[in-house]
Design a protein around this motif. Structure first.
Motif, PDB file in Angstrom:
ATOM      1  N   PRO A 107     -87.942  -3.327 -34.108  1.00  0.00           N
ATOM      2  CA  PRO A 107     -88.663  -2.203 -34.737  1.00  0.00           C
ATOM      3  C   PRO A 107     -87.738  -1.302 -35.551  1.00  0.00           C
ATOM      4  N   ALA A 108     -86.524  -1.075 -35.042  1.00  0.00           N
ATOM      5  CA  ALA A 108     -85.570  -0.258 -35.799  1.00  0.00           C
ATOM      6  C   ALA A 108     -85.164  -0.971 -37.084  1.00  0.00           C
ATOM      7  N   MET A 109     -85.003  -2.288 -37.008  1.00  0.00           N
ATOM      8  CA  MET A 109     -84.666  -3.062 -38.202  1.00  0.00           C
ATOM      9  C   MET A 109     -85.795  -2.969 -39.223  1.00  0.00           C
ATOM     10  N   ALA A 110     -87.045  -3.028 -38.756  1.00  0.00           N
ATOM     11  CA  ALA A 110     -88.190  -2.922 -39.662  1.00  0.00           C
ATOM     12  C   ALA A 110     -88.198  -1.566 -40.359  1.00  0.00           C
ATOM     13  N   ALA A 132     -90.879 -12.382 -35.166  1.00  0.00           N
ATOM     14  CA  ALA A 132     -91.019 -11.120 -34.431  1.00  0.00           C
ATOM     15  C   ALA A 132     -90.677  -9.920 -35.304  1.00  0.00           C
ATOM     16  N   LEU A 133     -89.800 -10.113 -36.309  1.00  0.00           N
ATOM     17  CA  LEU A 133     -89.491  -9.007 -37.216  1.00  0.00           C
ATOM     18  C   LEU A 133     -90.679  -8.732 -38.136  1.00  0.00           C
ATOM     19  N   VAL A 134     -91.402  -9.785 -38.518  1.00  0.00           N
ATOM     20  CA  VAL A 134     -92.620  -9.596 -39.318  1.00  0.00           C
ATOM     21  C   VAL A 134     -93.638  -8.781 -38.520  1.00  0.00           C
ATOM     22  N   ALA A 135     -93.780  -9.104 -37.230  1.00  0.00           N
ATOM     23  CA  ALA A 135     -94.715  -8.361 -36.377  1.00  0.00           C
ATOM     24  C   ALA A 135     -94.281  -6.905 -36.251  1.00  0.00           C
ATOM     25  N   ALA A 136     -92.986  -6.674 -36.108  1.00  0.00           N
ATOM     26  CA  ALA A 136     -92.485  -5.303 -36.005  1.00  0.00           C
ATOM     27  C   ALA A 136     -92.751  -4.535 -37.299  1.00  0.00           C
ATOM     28  N   LEU A 137     -92.603  -5.219 -38.449  1.00  0.00           N
ATOM     29  CA  LEU A 137     -92.884  -4.575 -39.732  1.00  0.00           C
ATOM     30  C   LEU A 137     -94.371  -4.234 -39.850  1.00  0.00           C
ATOM     31  N   ALA A 138     -95.233  -5.133 -39.357  1.00  0.00           N
ATOM     32  CA  ALA A 138     -96.678  -4.873 -39.411  1.00  0.00           C
ATOM     33  C   ALA A 138     -97.025  -3.639 -38.585  1.00  0.00           C
ATOM     34  N   GLU A 139     -96.443  -3.516 -37.403  1.00  0.00           N
ATOM     35  CA  GLU A 139     -96.712  -2.348 -36.562  1.00  0.00           C
ATOM     36  C   GLU A 139     -96.232  -1.067 -37.243  1.00  0.00           C
ATOM     37  N   LEU A 181     -97.383   3.876 -40.480  1.00  0.00           N
ATOM     38  CA  LEU A 181     -97.228   4.644 -41.717  1.00  0.00           C
ATOM     39  C   LEU A 181     -98.584   4.899 -42.383  1.00  0.00           C
ATOM     40  N   THR A 182     -99.461   3.869 -42.363  1.00  0.00           N
ATOM     41  CA  THR A 182    -100.780   4.016 -42.974  1.00  0.00           C
ATOM     42  C   THR A 182    -101.599   5.080 -42.241  1.00  0.00           C
ATOM     43  N   GLU A 183    -101.522   5.067 -40.917  1.00  0.00           N
ATOM     44  CA  GLU A 183    -102.242   6.070 -40.130  1.00  0.00           C
ATOM     45  C   GLU A 183    -101.716   7.470 -40.417  1.00  0.00           C
ATOM     46  N   ALA A 184    -100.398   7.576 -40.571  1.00  0.00           N
ATOM     47  CA  ALA A 184     -99.818   8.882 -40.883  1.00  0.00           C
ATOM     48  C   ALA A 184    -100.264   9.363 -42.256  1.00  0.00           C
ATOM     49  N   LEU A 185    -100.375   8.424 -43.204  1.00  0.00           N
ATOM     50  CA  LEU A 185    -100.830   8.784 -44.547  1.00  0.00           C
ATOM     51  C   LEU A 185    -102.271   9.281 -44.505  1.00  0.00           C
ATOM     52  N   VAL A 186    -103.141   8.582 -43.743  1.00  0.00           N
ATOM     53  CA  VAL A 186    -104.543   8.984 -43.646  1.00  0.00           C
ATOM     54  C   VAL A 186    -104.660  10.378 -43.020  1.00  0.00           C
ATOM     55  N   ARG A 187    -103.926  10.609 -41.946  1.00  0.00           N
ATOM     56  CA  ARG A 187    -103.966  11.929 -41.300  1.00  0.00           C
ATOM     57  C   ARG A 187    -103.477  13.024 -42.261  1.00  0.00           C
ATOM     58  N   SER A 188    -102.461  12.700 -43.007  1.00  0.00           N
ATOM     59  CA  SER A 188    -101.894  13.694 -43.924  1.00  0.00           C
ATOM     60  C   SER A 188    -102.890  14.062 -45.030  1.00  0.00           C
ATOM     61  N   ARG A 189    -103.604  13.042 -45.533  1.00  0.00           N
ATOM     62  CA  ARG A 189    -104.602  13.327 -46.555  1.00  0.00           C
ATOM     63  C   ARG A 189    -105.773  14.133 -46.004  1.00  0.00           C
ATOM     64  N   GLU A 190    -106.163  13.815 -44.780  1.00  0.00           N
ATOM     65  CA  GLU A 190    -107.293  14.550 -44.175  1.00  0.00           C
ATOM     66  C   GLU A 190    -106.917  15.971 -43.848  1.00  0.00           C
TER      67      GLU A 190
END
Length: 317
Positions: free
Chosen positions: A273-276, A293-300, A305-314
């Motif tokens: 996750p830190a590498m991602a 597993a690094l792809v999965a960590a990047l997806a998480e 980040l997407t959730e943080a963006l949505v909250r920030s816009r709201e």
């Protein structure tokens, strides 16, 4: 150190190197007027350094005949600390002409007592540095290992992992730590040992011939980058090697030019996750080639980040 004090020391250096020097030449070399030269001469005399005045057309100043500065009274640990600090400073200068650091090392070489001078200069000659600011190692240990590297003699070290016989190839300073690189007789392979984990070392009578093609600095970097991590990662970067190396620290990984363009970053990671998170901070497009597993960590991380963006816009008024 103040500029007057620096000029007093520079004056002493000129008198030691040149013998009789005119007041005009001294003023020109020091960038001052003749009156300042007289003040600096007075300062040297107050330090009980016998500076003589010679009158006449070819006169000037000189040290009293037969006078020599006494050896610089440094203990082994102090001499090692000074020499390594100067060597590290020299790594940063990278100038084509002899630098202030070069001159300081020459002075240190001239003023140290003979036996210690040889050991300290041997240490400098057998040590490679990847960066400045290294912690000073145990002086006795560093000097013993440097002598063994220089003399191609096997050493017996008392390491945290047990007693080992090692053919030492070089000392390396990286990220404020010291490492010994050499052939471990017990493992039958090239190994890296941290000096702060070596309690003692002693030379053995056995001599060895260093193998060709072994670069201690490169081996330490490769070991720390790939050899000590749980996960091996491969990531394609949409950039060129020079640009990537200028942006990424050496320990981030190895860079390989790809035939199709871009570079392949081969690295190691303990925390995927830190590498991602690190990858999303890079300024280039990238593609993870392994591990999955690094792809999965990047997806998480992307989801977070997407959730943080949505909250920030709201949250905007």
């Amino acid at each position: 150190m103040s500029r007057p004090a620096t000029r007093v020391l520079a004056l002493l250096e000129l008198l030691q190197d040149r013998g009789l020097v005119s007041a005009g030449e001294l003023a020109g070399r020091l960038g001052v007027d003749p009156r300042a030269v007289r003040r600096y001469v007075t300062a040297l005399r107050e330090l009980e350094i016998p500076v003589e005045s010679v009158r006449g057309r070819y006169g000037g100043y000189r040290l009293a005949r037969g006078y020599r500065l006494p050896p610089l009274m440094l203990g082994d640990d102090e001499a090692v600390a000074v020499a390594i600090a100067l060597a590290a400073a020299g790594e940063r200068e990278k100038t084509g002409e002899p630098s202030a650091t070069d001159r300081a090392l020459l002075k240190l070489n001239r003023l140290l007592p003979g036996a210690l001078r040889e050991r300290v200069m041997m240490l400098l000659a057998t040590t490679g540095a990847t960066a400045a600011g290294a912690l000073t190692p145990d002086p006795d240990l560093a000097l013993i290992l440097a002598a063994a590297v220089h003399g191609h003699r096997t050493v017996r070290i008392e390491h945290a992992r047990g007693v080992r016989d090692v053919d030492p190839y070089g000392l390396v300073v990286h990220s404020r730590r010291w490492y010994l690189v050499g052939h471990d007789h017990l493992r039958g392979d090239l190994r890296v040992f941290r000096l702060d984990r070596i309690a003692d070392a002693a030379e053995l009578p056995r001599r060895f011939s260093p193998p060709s093609g072994v670069d201690p600095v490169e081996h330490v970097l490769r070991t720390l980058t790939l050899g000590a991590w749980t996960h091996r990662t491969e990531v394609w970067l949409d950039t060129d090697p020079d640009t990537a190396r200028a942006r990424l620290p050496v320990t981030f990984g190895e860079l390989h030019l790809c035939p199709e363009g871009g570079v392949l970053l081969v690295s190691g990671a303990e925390d995927l996750p830190a590498m991602a998170r690190l990858l999303t901070g890079l300024p280039w497009r990238f593609t993870i080639r392994s591990p999955p597993a690094l792809v999965a960590a990047l997806a998480e991380h992307t989801t977070a980040l997407t959730e943080a963006l949505v909250r920030s816009r709201e949250a905007r008024p």
